[in-house]
Scaffold this active site. Structure first.
Site, mmCIF file in Angstrom:
data_model
loop_
_atom_site.group_PDB
_atom_site.id
_atom_site.type_symbol
_atom_site.label_atom_id
_atom_site.label_comp_id
_atom_site.label_asym_id
_atom_site.label_seq_id
_atom_site.Cartn_x
_atom_site.Cartn_y
_atom_site.Cartn_z
ATOM 1 N N ASN A 77 22.562 -20.883 17.482
ATOM 2 C CA ASN A 77 23.295 -22.080 17.079
ATOM 3 C C ASN A 77 22.916 -23.180 18.050
ATOM 4 O O ASN A 77 23.284 -23.128 19.229
ATOM 5 C CB ASN A 77 24.799 -21.810 17.122
ATOM 6 N N VAL A 78 22.164 -24.170 17.585
ATOM 7 C CA VAL A 78 21.647 -25.186 18.499
ATOM 8 C C VAL A 78 22.759 -26.030 19.116
ATOM 9 O O VAL A 78 22.528 -26.717 20.122
ATOM 10 C CB VAL A 78 20.626 -26.106 17.803
ATOM 11 N N ASN B 48 14.069 -29.794 14.798
ATOM 12 C CA ASN B 48 14.229 -30.095 13.375
ATOM 13 C C ASN B 48 15.615 -29.768 12.824
ATOM 14 O O ASN B 48 16.036 -30.360 11.836
ATOM 15 C CB ASN B 48 13.166 -29.324 12.582
ATOM 16 N N SER C 26 15.016 -39.736 10.900
ATOM 17 C CA SER C 26 15.138 -39.998 9.467
ATOM 18 C C SER C 26 15.070 -41.494 9.240
ATOM 19 O O SER C 26 15.403 -42.290 10.128
ATOM 20 C CB SER C 26 16.467 -39.455 8.939
ATOM 21 N N TYR D 145 25.503 -39.133 10.211
ATOM 22 C CA TYR D 145 24.092 -38.742 10.160
ATOM 23 C C TYR D 145 23.192 -39.851 10.709
ATOM 24 O O TYR D 145 22.273 -39.599 11.506
ATOM 25 C CB TYR D 145 23.720 -38.412 8.719
ATOM 26 N N ALA E 218 23.903 -42.206 12.814
ATOM 27 C CA ALA E 218 24.071 -42.320 14.262
ATOM 28 C C ALA E 218 23.249 -41.273 14.995
ATOM 29 O O ALA E 218 22.609 -41.566 16.012
ATOM 30 C CB ALA E 218 25.548 -42.187 14.626
ATOM 31 N N LYS F 48 20.523 -39.708 13.894
ATOM 32 C CA LYS F 48 19.084 -39.887 13.710
ATOM 33 C C LYS F 48 18.554 -41.089 14.491
ATOM 34 O O LYS F 48 17.381 -41.114 14.890
ATOM 35 C CB LYS F 48 18.753 -40.003 12.223
#
Length: 253
Positions: A62-63, A89, A151, A163, A165, A167
Site C-alpha cells: 500500500n503506497v 504510477n 495528469s 485529484y 491537487a 497531480k
C-alpha cells in the site's frame, strides 16, 4: 541510461498505464519490480511480462502506508541487490464537486475522506516511494531515474479538486527532486497524460467515448503504449531531468 538489466520499479504495475509502461521497459531488457495492492492481478501481470524473457519480481504494498513502502523497497534490494529506476504510477480517483448547490442551497460537499484518500495515495504515496527509491539508489551509489505520473488534470479539472491537487503536486515534486538529487546522479521527470484508452475508459459507452475524443485536436484517445514510449525516453535520455511532459494529443487546459 541503457536499460539492459537495469532494475526498474513500477507502482500500480498490475494494469492500465502501469502495466503498459512495465511492458515497454521490459522490451528494452530491464528487470522489473512490480508494486501493487492486489496480489492476483500482480502475479498475472508478472507472468505476462516474463514471457518477454525478463526477470520480474512482485511486491504487494500500500503506497500510502510508510511501513508497507519501506518493506517493498527493502524487498527489491533483497531480490535484485540494486535499483536504478522508479515509475510512480499508483493512483486513485474519488471524484465529486467541492460543493453541490441547488436553488441557492448547499446540498452536498466533497467529504474529508474523499479528499484524504486521494491525497494519501496519489501524493503521499508518490513522496514515500520516491524517498525510498532515492535512498536506495544513493546507498548503492547507482545512477537513477524517478518518473512521477501526473495528469492533464494538474491544471485543474471540474469535479476533481482532490485529484487535480495531487497531480499538480507530483509534477512539482519531480522538479524539486531534480534540483536536490542531481548531485547524486539521480534524474527525475513527470508525464502528464491526457485522455488515454485504458481498460476503464474503454468500457465507457461509445457515445461518451466519441464525445471525449471530439475535443482532442488529434481526434482520438491516447494509447497506453504511447505513455510507455515517453517513460522509456525519459529513462534513456541522460540529459532529461526536472521536466513535465504532456502526452495529450494537443489537448491543453
Amino acid at each position: 541510461m541503457d536499460l539492459t538489466n537495469k532494475v526498474i520499479a513500477v507502482t500500480g504495475g498490475a494494469q492500465g498505464l502501469g502495466f503498459a509502461m512495465a511492458t515497454g521497459i521490459a522490451e528494452r531488457g530491464a528487470r522489473l519490480a512490480l508494486i501493487d495492492m492486489n496480489a492476483e492481478p500482480l502475479e498475472q501481470a508478472a507472468a505476462s511480462l516474463r514471457e518477454l524473457g525478463v526477470e520480474v519480481a512482485t511486491f504487494v504494498a500500500n503506497v500510502a502506508d510508510e511501513d508497507s513502502v519501506i518493506a517493498a523497497f527493502d524487498g527489491i534490494i533483497d531480490q535484485f541487490g540494486t535499483l536504478q529506476g522508479l515509475i510512480n504510477n499508483a493512483g486513485i480517483t474519488r471524484d465529486g464537486l467541492m460543493l453541490k448547490v441547488k436553488d441557492g442551497e448547499v446540498t452536498d460537499r466533497m467529504s474529508l475522506s474523499q479528499w484524504q484518500m486521494v491525497i494519501d495515495v496519489n501524493l503521499t504515496g508518490v513522496f514515500l516511494c520516491g524517498r525510498e527509491a532515492a535512498t536506495r539508489m544513493i546507498q548503492a551509489q547507482s545512477e537513477g531515474v524517478i518518473i512521477n505520473i501526473s495528469s492533464i488534470s494538474r491544471a485543474g479539472n471540474f469535479g476533481q479538486t482532490n485529484y487535480s491537487a495531487t497531480k499538480a503536486g507530483v509534477a512539482a515534486m519531480a522538479v524539486t527532486w531534480a534540483k536536490e538529487l542531481a548531485r547524486h546522479n539521480i534524474r527525475t521527470g513527470a508525464i502528464a497524460p491526457g485522455f488515454m484508452a485504458t481498460e476503464m475508459v474503454a468500457s465507457m459507452k461509445p457515445e461518451a467515448l466519441e464525445k471525449m475524443a471530439s475535443g482532442i485536436p488529434l481526434k482520438r484517445l491516447g494509447e497506453p503504449a504511447e505513455i510507455a514510449q515517453m517513460a522509456v525516453a525519459i529513462l534513456e535520455n541522460d540529459y532529461i531531468s526536472g521536466r513535465v511532459f504532456e502526452v495529450d494529443g494537443g489537448l491543453r487546459w
